[in-house]
Scaffold this motif. Sequence first.
Motif, PDB file in Angstrom:
ATOM      1  N   ALA A 167    -123.156 106.063   5.194  1.00 17.26           N
ATOM      2  CA  ALA A 167    -122.653 104.786   5.672  1.00 17.26           C
ATOM      3  C   ALA A 167    -122.374 103.807   4.536  1.00 17.26           C
ATOM      4  CB  ALA A 167    -123.651 104.184   6.660  1.00 17.26           C
ATOM      5  N   SER A 168    -123.283 103.740   3.539  1.00 17.17           N
ATOM      6  CA  SER A 168    -123.059 102.816   2.422  1.00 17.17           C
ATOM      7  C   SER A 168    -123.534 103.367   1.091  1.00 17.17           C
ATOM      8  CB  SER A 168    -123.748 101.467   2.698  1.00 17.17           C
ATOM      9  OG  SER A 168    -125.136 101.637   2.930  1.00 17.17           O
ATOM     10  N   ASP A 180    -129.469 103.047  -5.089  1.00 16.85           N
ATOM     11  CA  ASP A 180    -128.482 102.306  -4.300  1.00 16.85           C
ATOM     12  C   ASP A 180    -128.972 100.905  -3.962  1.00 16.85           C
ATOM     13  OD1 ASP A 180    -126.862 104.529  -4.323  1.00 16.85           O
ATOM     14  OD2 ASP A 180    -127.260 105.115  -2.243  1.00 16.85           O
ATOM     15  N   ARG A 186    -121.644 110.645   0.128  1.00 14.01           N
ATOM     16  CA  ARG A 186    -122.029 109.316   0.572  1.00 14.01           C
ATOM     17  C   ARG A 186    -122.027 109.235   2.095  1.00 14.01           C
ATOM     18  NH1 ARG A 186    -121.852 104.884  -2.753  1.00 14.01           N
ATOM     19  NH2 ARG A 186    -121.116 103.601  -1.023  1.00 14.01           N
ATOM     20  N   ARG A 231    -127.322  97.331  -5.093  1.00 14.47           N
ATOM     21  CA  ARG A 231    -126.814  96.424  -4.060  1.00 14.47           C
ATOM     22  C   ARG A 231    -127.488  95.064  -4.120  1.00 14.47           C
ATOM     23  NH1 ARG A 231    -123.840  97.098   0.539  1.00 14.47           N
ATOM     24  NH2 ARG A 231    -124.072  95.482   2.131  1.00 14.47           N
ATOM     25  N   SER A 287    -129.489 103.783   2.603  1.00 13.12           N
ATOM     26  CA  SER A 287    -128.066 103.576   2.360  1.00 13.12           C
ATOM     27  C   SER A 287    -127.202 104.713   2.884  1.00 13.12           C
ATOM     28  CB  SER A 287    -127.818 103.375   0.854  1.00 13.12           C
ATOM     29  OG  SER A 287    -128.097 104.565   0.133  1.00 13.12           O
ATOM     30  N   ASP A 346    -125.245 101.228   7.549  1.00 12.41           N
ATOM     31  CA  ASP A 346    -124.125 100.548   6.911  1.00 12.41           C
ATOM     32  C   ASP A 346    -124.597  99.247   6.264  1.00 12.41           C
ATOM     33  OD1 ASP A 346    -124.361  98.654   8.964  1.00 12.41           O
ATOM     34  OD2 ASP A 346    -122.649  99.413  10.083  1.00 12.41           O
ATOM     35  N   GLY A 347    -123.700  98.610   5.533  1.00 16.18           N
ATOM     36  CA  GLY A 347    -124.071  97.408   4.805  1.00 16.18           C
ATOM     37  C   GLY A 347    -124.560  96.289   5.693  1.00 16.18           C
TER      38      GLY A 347
END
Length: 439
Positions: free
Chosen positions: A101-102, A109, A99, A113, A63, A67-68
């Motif tokens: 990218a995500s 994390d 933090r 998510r 994470s 990125d997401g």
Amino acid sequence: MSPPGLIVAAPASGTGKTTVMLGLLRALRDEGIAVAPFKNGPDYIDPAFHRAASGRPSRNLDSWAMDGALLDALVGEARGADLVLAEGSMGLFDGVAQRGASGTGATADLARRYGWPVILVVDVSGQAQSAAATALGFAGLDPDVPFAGVILNRVASPRHERLVRTGMDAAGIRVLGALPRRADLVLPERHLGLVQAVEHPDLDRVIGDYADFLREHVDLAAVRAAAQASAQMGAGEAGAGGPPPPAQRIAIAQDAAFSFLYPHLLEGWLRAGAEILPFSPLADEAPARHADLVWLPGGYPELHAGTIAAAGRFLGGLRAHAETRPVHGECGGYMVLGEALVDKAGETHRMAGLLGLVTSHAQRRMHLGYRQAILHAPVAGLPAGARLTGHEFHYATIVSQTDAPLADVRDADGNLVPETGSVRGRATGSFFHLIAAAA
């Protein structure tokens, strides 16, 4: 439809979660369950063991560096499996302060998510009812992290197990299994972690022993029942978020000395239409003459320095390629592109000489952490100015470095690091391991 998932995590490193992970993967596979494995964080070695245990490829999820869109695309590769099983890194909540990218890179994390409940592997040696305090703290610290229960590890005796279970029951913590202390169920290690899966002399039997151990002491039906499907999973498109291929035809060194290249990079490059041309420097193979780029991944060249120094066809082919087309090395590959490599015994081995770099393992110092880089010069098709995320993990010391820096490289807190990489002509290299392209 998204398969349900679980995360095998722990309060800290060294608690035995890899043994539990491999045993669960093989035991579930033996029951006919298709399990899609994942590994949190920047780790090359564990995913190869996951594949050996499950028969399916394992991918890294990170994470901080990803990125997401990239995370969701990689998790989407589990479609068609019956169950997702992800192995955590370090302690469940351990990540970096800032933090990326995500997220922070913490295993938690992923649990937040994707809604995968956590199975916490707790080393109960040296304590009894007090172990419940540890488990209760992890279960309650963040209500957005779903918690399935614990697997007790390194239990000393039936009496010890009863005492620990008493504490867990009083705290309302579900015990999914209790593993007796077994000194023989340990995988060999070296300075970067476990010995690579391909080097283990009897890996299939060892993983089979882990599976037997788990079947005897863990409630596999309860483990399966604890899994939950992810509402987030399936949203990502294949290949989303990954860096583009740096060339059309890429000759990649692949053997016991050069094996540290993330599967999602190769898969993404292939999906984008690149042609991968593997070759073995240890077998004294030269890179393909028609390749547009030669890429030397990281690995353990310091363990094979004499063989590499004597590999005339490989070194000659590398030098010939660099006369007209780009060559890039990551970490171990970077060291091989340099003038010389000094092994841990202090012996100097001549390398390719394409960069003015001399590195030494006789002067060991660990370099570890996330990295963000902005390229000063192109790396084949990756242009100058490109922003990349990755990590650095090695014990080599730079004795001399005479070329221009390849990149502005910073750690996860934004501090400049001295390992900038090098560029000379068409040769580039860095201790930086590429994970993803940054926005």
